[in-house]
Scaffold this motif. Structure first.
Motif, PDB file in Angstrom:
ATOM      1  N   SER A   1      11.396   8.452  18.998  1.00 32.56           N
ATOM      2  CA  SER A   1      10.243   8.787  19.958  1.00 32.56           C
ATOM      3  C   SER A   1       9.314   9.277  19.480  1.00 32.56           C
ATOM      4  N   ILE A   2       8.165   8.881  20.615  1.00 35.12           N
ATOM      5  CA  ILE A   2       6.936   9.060  19.472  1.00 35.12           C
ATOM      6  C   ILE A   2       5.497   9.184  21.301  1.00 35.12           C
ATOM      7  N   MET A   3       4.646  10.087  20.581  1.00 29.04           N
ATOM      8  CA  MET A   3       4.414  10.403  21.728  1.00 29.04           C
ATOM      9  C   MET A   3       2.370  10.500  21.133  1.00 29.04           C
ATOM     10  N   SER A   4       1.540  10.750  22.527  1.00 24.33           N
ATOM     11  CA  SER A   4      -0.248  10.656  21.946  1.00 24.33           C
ATOM     12  C   SER A   4      -0.385  11.761  21.964  1.00 24.33           C
ATOM     13  N   ASN A   5      -0.530  12.532  21.123  1.00 23.70           N
ATOM     14  CA  ASN A   5      -1.038  14.164  21.258  1.00 23.70           C
ATOM     15  C   ASN A   5      -2.493  14.164  22.202  1.00 23.70           C
ATOM     16  N   PHE A   6      -3.559  13.689  20.528  1.00 26.25           N
ATOM     17  CA  PHE A   6      -4.477  13.861  21.317  1.00 26.25           C
ATOM     18  C   PHE A   6      -5.677  13.261  20.614  1.00 26.25           C
ATOM     19  N   LYS A   7      -7.527  12.973  20.440  1.00 24.25           N
ATOM     20  CA  LYS A   7      -7.880  12.170  19.776  1.00 24.25           C
ATOM     21  C   LYS A   7      -9.289  13.198  19.311  1.00 24.25           C
ATOM     22  N   LYS A   8      -9.078  12.847  18.077  1.00 22.63           N
ATOM     23  CA  LYS A   8     -10.166  14.139  17.159  1.00 22.63           C
ATOM     24  C   LYS A   8     -10.593  13.004  16.130  1.00 22.63           C
ATOM     25  N   ASP A   9     -12.063  13.507  15.783  1.00 15.58           N
ATOM     26  CA  ASP A   9     -12.707  12.440  14.215  1.00 15.58           C
ATOM     27  C   ASP A   9     -12.619  11.896  14.216  1.00 15.58           C
ATOM     28  N   GLY A  10     -12.307  10.572  14.863  1.00 13.21           N
ATOM     29  CA  GLY A  10     -11.785   9.411  14.993  1.00 13.21           C
ATOM     30  C   GLY A  10     -10.432   9.296  14.306  1.00 13.21           C
ATOM     31  N   LYS A  11     -10.067  10.076  15.097  1.00 11.01           N
ATOM     32  CA  LYS A  11      -8.018   9.748  14.961  1.00 11.01           C
ATOM     33  C   LYS A  11      -7.777   9.810  15.830  1.00 11.01           C
ATOM     34  N   ILE A  12      -6.279   9.249  16.155  1.00 11.11           N
ATOM     35  CA  ILE A  12      -5.189   9.979  17.358  1.00 11.11           C
ATOM     36  C   ILE A  12      -4.143  10.389  16.368  1.00 11.11           C
ATOM     37  N   LYS A  13      -3.696  11.538  17.075  1.00 11.10           N
ATOM     38  CA  LYS A  13      -2.745  12.402  16.837  1.00 11.10           C
ATOM     39  C   LYS A  13      -1.483  12.217  17.566  1.00 11.10           C
ATOM     40  N   MET A  14      -0.902  12.327  16.843  1.00  6.23           N
ATOM     41  CA  MET A  14       0.702  11.856  16.906  1.00  6.23           C
ATOM     42  C   MET A  14       1.230  12.500  16.762  1.00  6.23           C
ATOM     43  N   ALA A  15       2.972  12.896  18.246  1.00  8.19           N
ATOM     44  CA  ALA A  15       3.799  13.754  17.614  1.00  8.19           C
ATOM     45  C   ALA A  15       5.134  12.891  17.447  1.00  8.19           C
ATOM     46  N   GLY A  16       6.517  12.830  16.621  1.00 11.91           N
ATOM     47  CA  GLY A  16       7.544  12.080  17.038  1.00 11.91           C
ATOM     48  C   GLY A  16       8.619  13.270  16.990  1.00 11.91           C
ATOM     49  N   TYR A  17       9.391  12.712  17.666  1.00 19.74           N
ATOM     50  CA  TYR A  17      10.948  13.537  18.470  1.00 19.74           C
ATOM     51  C   TYR A  17      12.097  13.237  17.681  1.00 19.74           C
ATOM     52  N   SER A  18      12.951  13.358  17.755  1.00 18.32           N
ATOM     53  CA  SER A  18      14.091  12.145  16.727  1.00 18.32           C
ATOM     54  C   SER A  18      15.086  13.571  16.251  1.00 18.32           C
ATOM     55  N   GLU A  19      16.070  13.022  16.192  1.00 17.43           N
ATOM     56  CA  GLU A  19      17.251  13.625  15.256  1.00 17.43           C
ATOM     57  C   GLU A  19      18.041  13.533  14.254  1.00 17.43           C
ATOM     58  N   TYR A  20      16.604  12.760  13.184  1.00 16.62           N
ATOM     59  CA  TYR A  20      16.655  12.765  12.105  1.00 16.62           C
ATOM     60  C   TYR A  20      16.193  13.677  11.851  1.00 16.62           C
ATOM     61  N   ALA A  21      16.796  14.645  10.989  1.00 18.39           N
ATOM     62  CA  ALA A  21      16.527  15.422  10.598  1.00 18.39           C
ATOM     63  C   ALA A  21      16.293  15.422   9.168  1.00 18.39           C
ATOM     64  N   ASN A  22      15.005  16.021   7.941  1.00 17.77           N
ATOM     65  CA  ASN A  22      14.673  15.862   6.863  1.00 17.77           C
ATOM     66  C   ASN A  22      14.757  14.393   6.456  1.00 17.77           C
ATOM     67  N   ALA A  23      13.609  13.317   6.661  1.00 18.91           N
ATOM     68  CA  ALA A  23      13.351  11.871   6.967  1.00 18.91           C
ATOM     69  C   ALA A  23      12.655  11.918   5.929  1.00 18.91           C
ATOM     70  N   ASN A  24      12.866  10.698   5.838  1.00 18.87           N
ATOM     71  CA  ASN A  24      10.851   9.982   4.814  1.00 18.87           C
ATOM     72  C   ASN A  24      10.841   9.071   5.192  1.00 18.87           C
ATOM     73  N   LEU A  25       9.761   8.812   5.730  1.00 20.88           N
ATOM     74  CA  LEU A  25       9.496   7.833   7.105  1.00 20.88           C
ATOM     75  C   LEU A  25       7.871   6.790   5.883  1.00 20.88           C
ATOM     76  N   SER A  26       8.169   5.705   6.696  1.00 21.53           N
ATOM     77  CA  SER A  26       6.746   5.900   6.802  1.00 21.53           C
ATOM     78  C   SER A  26       6.152   4.687   7.750  1.00 21.53           C
ATOM     79  N   ILE A  27       5.048   4.382   8.283  1.00 23.05           N
ATOM     80  CA  ILE A  27       4.636   3.959   9.539  1.00 23.05           C
ATOM     81  C   ILE A  27       3.380   3.246   9.354  1.00 23.05           C
ATOM     82  N   SER A  28       4.049   1.338   9.856  1.00 29.64           N
ATOM     83  CA  SER A  28       2.397   1.124  10.326  1.00 29.64           C
ATOM     84  C   SER A  28       2.077   0.454  11.289  1.00 29.64           C
TER      85      SER A  28
END
Length: 788
Positions: free
Chosen positions: A351-378
């Protein structure tokens, strides 16, 4: 559920069974054939693109995930991945070499604004894939829109090439046996009539049964064939298509697999007739279930008292992904074949959720059970049209490598999977008309290791002068930019070779000839070449649906909005203010330099830098292998080890003292040095040397090193740079814009991760996350979410 004539055997594939099989000569022969054929390691390369439809003046950004098919884990054995871009006519437009590290690689293709609108294809492969009879490369379809043309107007309706394809389950239609026959209704582009119906008719056009196909044109029916002709007919308005069912064979075995009715087991039915039983007298039969060389081999009993047999195999004894089921006799003859799919056992939450906005960026946090995963996000606008071609990582890794006919809409089967979707996926696999891995090839044509896994580039060359005692010479290759410093022996043919060199595209490396024991630099000329940069794929490129006729003239759709970009930016040359040279020290006021002794170096000083360092309080030694050590003349530890200095070149910390051996005083402007300076460190450091080189230095003396340009090195690992959109607040951006691309995101030991993306001032976003864990768990998640 099953007739009393059927025998239900619950098979538990155990060590005991395997021990019993070990004494069977046929089992041993089958096992050996599979092990030999799949002995060489095979890679699956999976691509995640930032989107799948691009404008011709954009860049394609991608990340590759390489999976070892034997272990289903990230593949580490190669670094060299070739990526090619083709148009729909099979013309190669350009090629890249990507550097893979820990099973992943990143890169981009810069498109040409003159590319015509249409379908294009990215093909990726490694040199090792040339070992195999089958095409193990990966082909990803994309679309390109030339803004001056518009998008090619696609006809969504099936065309004149619409056909009915019939595929008896197991491969052969058997007379007198209840056979399952797969049906596919589609044109050469894979288009079909949604929820179409077909009729099974005899030679007198009497309808025997009616079958409703699913939304993708797949279905199946059961029939006991006889000598009477049977045809399958489809009607739609004035369109009528019919196909004759093939003539049934008197001899054969029918195979039926059900891996969707039960969550934890697969049901296998094996059926034959009296004519076949008479031929099978004194023969042993085996059910072979395998994925590459991983296998289970199970004895099968068919005789005069038992024409049919039903087996139940628990899914835990099958293999995640595609399983091939074959019936083989003791003469190694294959009677039938079928592929089926077992879903990944664990579909962990993410799952993902929005943390906050700052300096023109949207900061996101992700939560999963996939330890030590290598991800790409579009990250795209929610209603994007720029991702209408699916690139599902689970499909591309676990299904696509094992089938000969790709299918569309893979996300449908892997998004919220259900019994219905599992059944429909099985229909697709049932209707694979040609197996990718032929049993006769497995028996008689195991691949040979003629093509290696490439790790970096190999540079080989010859010294163009006569040498006495070649063992006294070494060739040094260095690149300050890429932090490379290596030595090569010189053989009796005056040849040298450097293996596993990782340098970027259009990199200049320096070659020098050294003579022992002093390792003095000897002027010479080198003839150098890169041996393994051009490794073409041995199989011709064939685009999906390439047999489809192409129109002479395309119709273009210009009814939709496209993103608008800022005008061309004119890059002005840097203004350089020239002043008369001063003899005063220009770097003495830099932090820390006031505590060091500064020297202004004369432009005509031709002495060695190492000699200067040795004259100013340090010990300098060079080994026969070209290594350089610099120590202070004081012993400051209890064990008597002499400290080493901290050395900087142009305020960059030196990575190897050997780099100093490449420098003469003539290329240096200033040196700040103190052998007794204290260095806060736990690494036994004492003394500081700061070196500042002359700007735009060109040696006037004899050239001792020879530059060599590597024209086509590895693609630079650049960070994502988005397009310069005029505005996010328009329909064009919503249609085909890209918000952001996070090419490498790592989860921690608990599976949590952080990422951020550009605030496009839109409410709803589409976020696509792909990746894998170090133990091979595949991740393919898609979110649509509002960000306030």
């Amino acid at each position: 559920m099953y007739k009393n004539l059927l025998l239900l055997i619950i098979l538990f594939i155990s060590n005991t069974l395997q021990s019993q099989e070990a004494h069977d000569e046929t089992v041993s022969k089958i096992s050996t054939a599979l092990e030999k054929y799949f002995f060489l390691e095979r890679e699956n390369i999976n691509l995640h693109l930032n989107k799948t439809t691009f404008l011709s003046n954009e860049k394609i950004w991608l990340k590759g995930y390489i999976v070892n098919r034997k272990t289903q884990q990230p593949f580490f054995n190669t670094t060299n991945v070739f990526a090619l871009l083709y148009d729909d006519k099979g013309n190669k437009l350009f090629e890249k070499l990507f550097f893979a590290n820990n099973g992943t690689f990143t890169g981009n293709f810069e498109l040409d604004k003159n590319f015509h609108s249409g379908d294009y294809y990215i093909q990726v492969y490694t040199n090792c894939m040339n070992n195999f009879l089958e095409n193990e490369s990966t082909i990803q379809k994309i679309k390109i829109i030339n803004p001056t043309e518009g998008a090619i107007l696609e006809n969504k309706n099936p065309n004149e090439s619409l056909t009915i394809t019939l595929n008896p389950e197991g491969g052969t239609l058997i007379k007198g046996v209840n056979n399952v026959v797969g049906v596919k209704l589609a044109d050469c582009h894979g288009r079909t009539f949604e929820n179409a119906e077909i009729a099974i008719q005899d030679n007198n056009d009497i309808i025997l049964q009616t079958i409703k196909l699913n939304q993708f044109g797949y279905g199946k029916f059961e029939i006991i064939p006889s000598n009477n002709p049977i045809k399958v007919v489809f009607h739609s308005n004035n369109k009528k298509i019919e196909t004759q069912l093939s003539i049934a064979s008197n001899i054969g075995i029918a195979l039926e697999v059900n891996n969707f009715s039960y969550a934890d087991q697969a049901i296998i039915k094996v059926k034959t007739n009296l004519e076949t039983i008479s031929q099978l007298k004194n023969k042993k039969l085996y059910v072979v279930v395998h994925q590459d060389d991983k296998k289970s081999i199970i004895p099968l009993q068919l005789n005069n008292d038992n024409y049919e047999q039903t087996m139940s195999i628990a899914n835990k004894y099958l293999f995640e992904g595609i399983n091939t089921i074959r019936i083989i006799d003791n003469d190694s003859k294959q009677w039938c074949e079928r592929i089926t799919y077992v879903h990944q056992k664990e579909n962990k939450p993410l799952s993902i959720m929005s943390n906050f906005k700052k300096d023109g960026k949207i900061k996101m946090a992700g939560y999963s059970e996939y330890a030590n995963a290598n991800l790409s996000i579009s990250i795209l606008p929610e209603e994007t049209k720029a991702q209408d071609i699916e690139d599902n990582l689970i499909y591309s890794s676990t299904i696509n490598p094992y089938i000969s006919e790709n299918f569309t809409n893979p996300n449908y089967y892997f998004t919220e999977p259900s019994r219905k979707k599992n059944y429909e996926l099985d229909l697709v696999l049932l209707n694979q008309s040609k197996p990718k891995y032929d049993w006769e090839n497995i028996l008689s044509n195991p691949p040979k290791s003629n093509y290696s896994f490439d790790i970096g580039l190999t540079l080989k060359g010859t010294i163009n002068q006569e040498l006495k005692n070649n063992e006294d010479y070494k060739v040094r290759l260095y690149s300050v930019k890429d932090f490379i410093l290596v030595l090569s022996e010189v053989n009796k043919k005056n040849e040298y070779q450097f293996d596993n060199i990782a340098v970027g595209d259009s990199t200049v490396v320096e070659l020098s000839l050294l003579k022992s024991p002093e390792l003095n630099v000897i002027s010479t000329n080198f003839a150098t070449q890169v041996l393994n940069r051009n490794k073409p794929f041995k199989k011709p490129f064939v685009a999906p649906f390439s047999d489809c006729p192409k129109p002479q003239v395309y119709d273009y759709d210009t009814s939709f909005d496209l993103p608008k970009f800022n005008g061309e930016i004119i890059n002005l040359k840097d203004v350089v203010v020239k002043a008369k040279p001063k003899k005063t020290l220009v770097n003495e006021n830099k932090f820390g330099n006031s505590y060091l002794r500064g020297y202004k170096i004369d432009e005509n000083d031709t002495t060695s830098l190492l000699v200067f360092i040795e004259q100013n309080g340090f010990n300098v030694n060079r080994t026969a292998t070209g290594e350089v050590s610099i120590t202070t003349r004081q012993v400051s530890s209890l064990l008597g080890a002499r400290p080493t200095p901290e050395v900087f070149i142009d305020d960059r910390v030196l990575f190897s003292f050997a780099e100093l051996d490449m420098m003469d005083m003539v290329e240096i402007d200033e040196i700040y040095i103190n052998a007794n300076a204290i260095v806060p460190s736990t690494r036994n450091k004492q003394g500081i040397i700061k070196i500042y080189r002359r700007k735009n230095f060109t040696s006037k003396s004899m050239v001792k090193s020879v530059p060599f340009l590597i024209k086509e090195g590895f693609e630079s690992n650049s960070s994502f740079m988005n397009n310069e959109y005029q505005s996010f607040a328009n329909k064009g951006f919503e249609n085909y814009g890209i918000v952001d691309w996070c090419q490498t995101i790592l989860t921690d030991e608990k599976g949590n991760f952080l990422f951020e993306f550009q605030d496009a001032n839109i409410k709803n976003y589409k976020i696509v996350i792909q990746g894998f864990t170090i133990d091979g768990k595949l991740i393919n998640k898609e979110f649509k979410m509002a960000v306030d």
